[in-house]
Design a protein around this motif. Sequence first.
Motif, PDB file in Angstrom:
ATOM      1  N   LYS A  45       1.042  -0.967   0.034  1.00 47.22           N
ATOM      2  CA  LYS A  45       0.014  -0.217  -0.231  1.00 47.22           C
ATOM      3  C   LYS A  45       1.202   1.546  -0.099  1.00 47.22           C
ATOM      4  CE  LYS A  45      -3.557   2.102   2.126  1.00 47.22           C
ATOM      5  NZ  LYS A  45      -3.667   3.139   2.438  1.00 47.22           N
ATOM      6  N   TYR A  46       2.273   1.065   1.063  1.00 49.84           N
ATOM      7  CA  TYR A  46       3.227   2.416   0.485  1.00 49.84           C
ATOM      8  C   TYR A  46       3.776   2.961  -0.367  1.00 49.84           C
ATOM      9  CZ  TYR A  46       7.021   5.098   1.938  1.00 49.84           C
ATOM     10  OH  TYR A  46       8.207   6.008   1.665  1.00 49.84           O
ATOM     11  N   LEU A  47       3.898   1.635  -1.097  1.00 44.12           N
ATOM     12  CA  LEU A  47       4.416   1.323  -2.802  1.00 44.12           C
ATOM     13  C   LEU A  47       3.756   2.149  -3.465  1.00 44.12           C
ATOM     14  CD1 LEU A  47       6.509  -1.544  -2.233  1.00 44.12           C
ATOM     15  CD2 LEU A  47       7.565   0.989  -2.182  1.00 44.12           C
ATOM     16  N   ARG A  48       2.083   1.547  -3.718  1.00 39.53           N
ATOM     17  CA  ARG A  48       0.758   2.426  -4.530  1.00 39.53           C
ATOM     18  C   ARG A  48       0.840   4.208  -4.108  1.00 39.53           C
ATOM     19  NH1 ARG A  48      -1.977  -2.223  -3.150  1.00 39.53           N
ATOM     20  NH2 ARG A  48      -0.935  -4.299  -4.744  1.00 39.53           N
ATOM     21  N   ASP A  49       0.625   3.998  -2.823  1.00 47.03           N
ATOM     22  CA  ASP A  49       0.458   5.870  -2.870  1.00 47.03           C
ATOM     23  C   ASP A  49       1.432   6.270  -2.732  1.00 47.03           C
ATOM     24  OD1 ASP A  49      -2.075   4.663  -1.076  1.00 47.03           O
ATOM     25  OD2 ASP A  49      -0.602   4.648   1.054  1.00 47.03           O
ATOM     26  N   ALA A  50       2.914   5.681  -2.752  1.00 46.90           N
ATOM     27  CA  ALA A  50       4.460   6.808  -3.222  1.00 46.90           C
ATOM     28  C   ALA A  50       3.637   6.974  -5.256  1.00 46.90           C
ATOM     29  CB  ALA A  50       5.317   6.429  -3.159  1.00 46.90           C
ATOM     30  N   GLU A  51       3.390   6.651  -5.035  1.00 46.50           N
ATOM     31  CA  GLU A  51       2.240   6.658  -7.038  1.00 46.50           C
ATOM     32  C   GLU A  51       4.122   5.865  -7.658  1.00 46.50           C
ATOM     33  OE1 GLU A  51       1.499  10.013  -8.686  1.00 46.50           O
ATOM     34  OE2 GLU A  51       2.110  10.964  -7.249  1.00 46.50           O
ATOM     35  N   VAL A  52       3.485   3.896  -8.546  1.00 51.09           N
ATOM     36  CA  VAL A  52       4.314   3.426  -8.786  1.00 51.09           C
ATOM     37  C   VAL A  52       4.825   4.277 -10.229  1.00 51.09           C
ATOM     38  CG1 VAL A  52       4.359   1.035  -9.765  1.00 51.09           C
ATOM     39  CG2 VAL A  52       2.807   1.009  -7.526  1.00 51.09           C
ATOM     40  N   GLN A  53       4.585   5.246 -10.963  1.00 48.51           N
ATOM     41  CA  GLN A  53       4.668   5.717 -12.022  1.00 48.51           C
ATOM     42  C   GLN A  53       5.961   6.734 -11.913  1.00 48.51           C
ATOM     43  OE1 GLN A  53       1.526   5.987 -11.076  1.00 48.51           O
ATOM     44  NE2 GLN A  53       1.504   8.273 -11.272  1.00 48.51           N
ATOM     45  N   LYS A  54       6.185   6.643 -10.381  1.00 46.05           N
ATOM     46  CA  LYS A  54       7.309   7.443  -9.773  1.00 46.05           C
ATOM     47  C   LYS A  54       8.309   6.774  -9.635  1.00 46.05           C
ATOM     48  CE  LYS A  54       4.715  11.764  -9.032  1.00 46.05           C
ATOM     49  NZ  LYS A  54       3.526  12.924  -7.871  1.00 46.05           N
ATOM     50  N   TRP A  55       8.571   5.319  -9.532  1.00 48.83           N
ATOM     51  CA  TRP A  55       9.714   4.943  -8.911  1.00 48.83           C
ATOM     52  C   TRP A  55      10.065   3.812  -9.504  1.00 48.83           C
ATOM     53  CZ3 TRP A  55       8.981   0.236  -7.227  1.00 48.83           C
ATOM     54  CH2 TRP A  55       7.702  -0.440  -6.591  1.00 48.83           C
ATOM     55  N   ALA A  56       9.028   3.278 -10.547  1.00 46.78           N
ATOM     56  CA  ALA A  56       9.644   1.647 -10.703  1.00 46.78           C
ATOM     57  C   ALA A  56       9.875   2.117 -12.591  1.00 46.78           C
ATOM     58  CB  ALA A  56       8.143   0.853 -11.154  1.00 46.78           C
ATOM     59  N   ARG A  57      11.466   1.520 -12.682  1.00 45.09           N
ATOM     60  CA  ARG A  57      11.676   2.259 -14.087  1.00 45.09           C
ATOM     61  C   ARG A  57      11.014   2.021 -15.611  1.00 45.09           C
ATOM     62  NH1 ARG A  57      16.953  -0.627 -15.100  1.00 45.09           N
ATOM     63  NH2 ARG A  57      18.095   0.749 -14.532  1.00 45.09           N
ATOM     64  N   CYS A  58      10.064   0.610 -15.201  1.00 45.08           N
ATOM     65  CA  CYS A  58       9.548   0.568 -16.383  1.00 45.08           C
ATOM     66  C   CYS A  58       8.527   0.651 -17.001  1.00 45.08           C
ATOM     67  CB  CYS A  58       9.423  -1.336 -16.329  1.00 45.08           C
ATOM     68  SG  CYS A  58       7.560  -1.799 -15.077  1.00 45.08           S
ATOM     69  N   GLN A  59       7.531   1.626 -15.628  1.00 46.44           N
ATOM     70  CA  GLN A  59       6.111   2.901 -15.280  1.00 46.44           C
ATOM     71  C   GLN A  59       6.768   4.079 -15.465  1.00 46.44           C
ATOM     72  OE1 GLN A  59       2.943   0.983 -15.118  1.00 46.44           O
ATOM     73  NE2 GLN A  59       3.861  -1.108 -14.280  1.00 46.44           N
ATOM     74  N   PHE A  60       7.734   4.335 -15.623  1.00 49.56           N
ATOM     75  CA  PHE A  60       7.736   5.802 -15.943  1.00 49.56           C
ATOM     76  C   PHE A  60       7.547   6.096 -17.227  1.00 49.56           C
ATOM     77  CE2 PHE A  60      11.192   9.804 -16.278  1.00 49.56           C
ATOM     78  CZ  PHE A  60      10.208  10.725 -14.232  1.00 49.56           C
ATOM     79  N   SER A  61       6.843   6.841 -17.169  1.00 48.82           N
ATOM     80  CA  SER A  61       6.323   7.593 -18.426  1.00 48.82           C
ATOM     81  C   SER A  61       7.407   8.643 -19.231  1.00 48.82           C
ATOM     82  CB  SER A  61       4.942   8.612 -18.498  1.00 48.82           C
ATOM     83  OG  SER A  61       5.380   9.896 -17.580  1.00 48.82           O
ATOM     84  N   GLY A  62       7.989   8.997 -18.534  1.00 50.09           N
ATOM     85  CA  GLY A  62       9.138  10.020 -19.054  1.00 50.09           C
ATOM     86  C   GLY A  62      10.655  10.010 -19.642  1.00 50.09           C
ATOM     87  N   TYR A  63      11.626  10.362 -19.225  1.00 50.41           N
ATOM     88  CA  TYR A  63      13.175   9.664 -20.143  1.00 50.41           C
ATOM     89  C   TYR A  63      13.794  10.201 -18.671  1.00 50.41           C
ATOM     90  CZ  TYR A  63      12.355   8.655 -24.211  1.00 50.41           C
ATOM     91  OH  TYR A  63      10.817   8.805 -25.575  1.00 50.41           O
ATOM     92  N   ARG A  64      14.611   9.327 -17.749  1.00 53.14           N
ATOM     93  CA  ARG A  64      15.338   9.697 -16.749  1.00 53.14           C
ATOM     94  C   ARG A  64      16.944   9.069 -16.900  1.00 53.14           C
ATOM     95  NH1 ARG A  64      12.186   7.351 -11.765  1.00 53.14           N
ATOM     96  NH2 ARG A  64      14.516   8.046 -10.179  1.00 53.14           N
ATOM     97  N   TYR A  65      17.270   8.397 -17.769  1.00 53.39           N
ATOM     98  CA  TYR A  65      18.321   7.574 -18.252  1.00 53.39           C
ATOM     99  C   TYR A  65      19.262   7.602 -16.808  1.00 53.39           C
ATOM    100  CZ  TYR A  65      17.282  11.043 -22.093  1.00 53.39           C
ATOM    101  OH  TYR A  65      17.161  11.513 -23.341  1.00 53.39           O
ATOM    102  N   ASP A  66      18.559   6.670 -16.098  1.00 52.21           N
ATOM    103  CA  ASP A  66      19.078   5.958 -15.794  1.00 52.21           C
ATOM    104  C   ASP A  66      19.498   6.349 -14.043  1.00 52.21           C
ATOM    105  OD1 ASP A  66      18.976   3.118 -14.567  1.00 52.21           O
ATOM    106  OD2 ASP A  66      21.558   2.536 -14.352  1.00 52.21           O
ATOM    107  N   ILE A  67      19.191   7.416 -13.935  1.00 51.17           N
ATOM    108  CA  ILE A  67      19.384   8.490 -12.984  1.00 51.17           C
ATOM    109  C   ILE A  67      18.246   8.730 -11.699  1.00 51.17           C
ATOM    110  CG2 ILE A  67      19.530  11.072 -11.724  1.00 51.17           C
ATOM    111  CD1 ILE A  67      20.585  11.931 -14.607  1.00 51.17           C
ATOM    112  N   ARG A  68      18.480   7.292 -10.848  1.00 43.28           N
ATOM    113  CA  ARG A  68      16.754   7.029 -10.052  1.00 43.28           C
ATOM    114  C   ARG A  68      17.214   7.155  -8.049  1.00 43.28           C
ATOM    115  NH1 ARG A  68      17.811   1.668  -9.279  1.00 43.28           N
ATOM    116  NH2 ARG A  68      15.482   0.876  -9.391  1.00 43.28           N
ATOM    117  N   THR A  69      17.966   8.300  -7.886  1.00 41.35           N
ATOM    118  CA  THR A  69      18.291   8.673  -7.078  1.00 41.35           C
ATOM    119  C   THR A  69      18.557   9.990  -6.535  1.00 41.35           C
ATOM    120  OG1 THR A  69      21.152   8.420  -6.956  1.00 41.35           O
ATOM    121  CG2 THR A  69      19.671   6.831  -5.911  1.00 41.35           C
TER     122      THR A  69
END
Length: 384
Positions: A319-343
């Motif tokens: 539930k905590y991870l869903r509330d954090a919005e999966v598309q903001k932390w999961a690489r395959c769900q991110f809608s933009g380009y973050r170029y592997d910058i994850r932190t």
Amino acid sequence: MISAKEDVHKMSKFSVLNVVKKGQLFENKTLLKATFEICAMKHNFHYEVIKTDRQLWYVRCEDNECNWCVRAECLQDSEYFIIKKYVGEHTCAPSNKTKPGRTASATASAKTIAWDAREYAVNAVRGIPERSYGKIPKYLHMLREANPGTHSSYEIDSKGRFRYLFIAFGQSLRGFNRVIRRVIVVDGTFLKNKYKGVLLVATAVDGNSNLYPLPIGVVDSENENSCEWFMRQLNIVIADDHHLAFILDRHGTIAKALETVYPTAKHGICIHHLLNNVVTYYHGKGLVGLVAKASKVYRIAEFEKIFANVCNISPAIGKYLRDAEVQKWARCQFSGYRYDIRTTNPAESINSALRSPREYPIIPLLDSIREMLTRWFYNRKKKI
């Protein structure tokens, strides 16, 4: 003729008034107490502590008929104490101060002497903090003159006290707009100078994985107003765009300001902070590996399989991870380009490089940042 006792009383009255004053700052409670211990020893009087805790130190003369008293309060989010009330004149009988006064401890005396010496040396090298704020407008003007394309902004309150400052160097902006991948990491860190405050840093990463500093800001505290002001200044030099991505540590005030000012840009969460929260608040140390694996996979089907296992093992963490919005932390769900910058490591590395300058007054701090950026750009240009 003035009697000897009256002369002692008169000397004590005026000398004590000159020791400290209302509004004076002390770096911590220990130095505050040491100052008054030595004051009482020098001027031969006793005081009693009426109330003391982490936020307050209130003392008055041992003679209940005397008006002498001191009330000091701790500044918010700081160890500094400020004298809010000070009645420095003793109104008690002179005879009450002819008996031996309290004796300052050796530790108190040593700390006070050492602190005075440190303050003198620091101010001689870095300048007096109070005067540094008054030089900001001139400094920003010269910065813009010497660095074409630089954008700066400075704001004070109705009483003329410092609130916010923003600097974006022209050379840094030109490089970002032309060749740097459009992922910005934003983070804040506390300043350690006399008046504290917060340093906000926006950072990118170049093609060689080097840190690429973007605008910096100095604000009185990290709150919704200051973070939104910083983001609006950033928006002047880097416009909102669906190709733009931001990485944050999920700090409420910065995230809220980002959603207000940059609604089109993509917003990501630092996976390192997310995993720390899983361990700290949900005791999910055993699941950290699974969550980290889910955040890194490229295929949605594989992500859903791993994430389903996490939810089955710990519904609370799921539930905590869903509330954090999966598309903001999961690489395959991110809608933009973050170029592997994850932190947020890029911004935190800038803060680490400024560990010592964060103790400086405002102008030496800004000049240290300018010198650091100049040195970095110069060294990298030589390698081309």
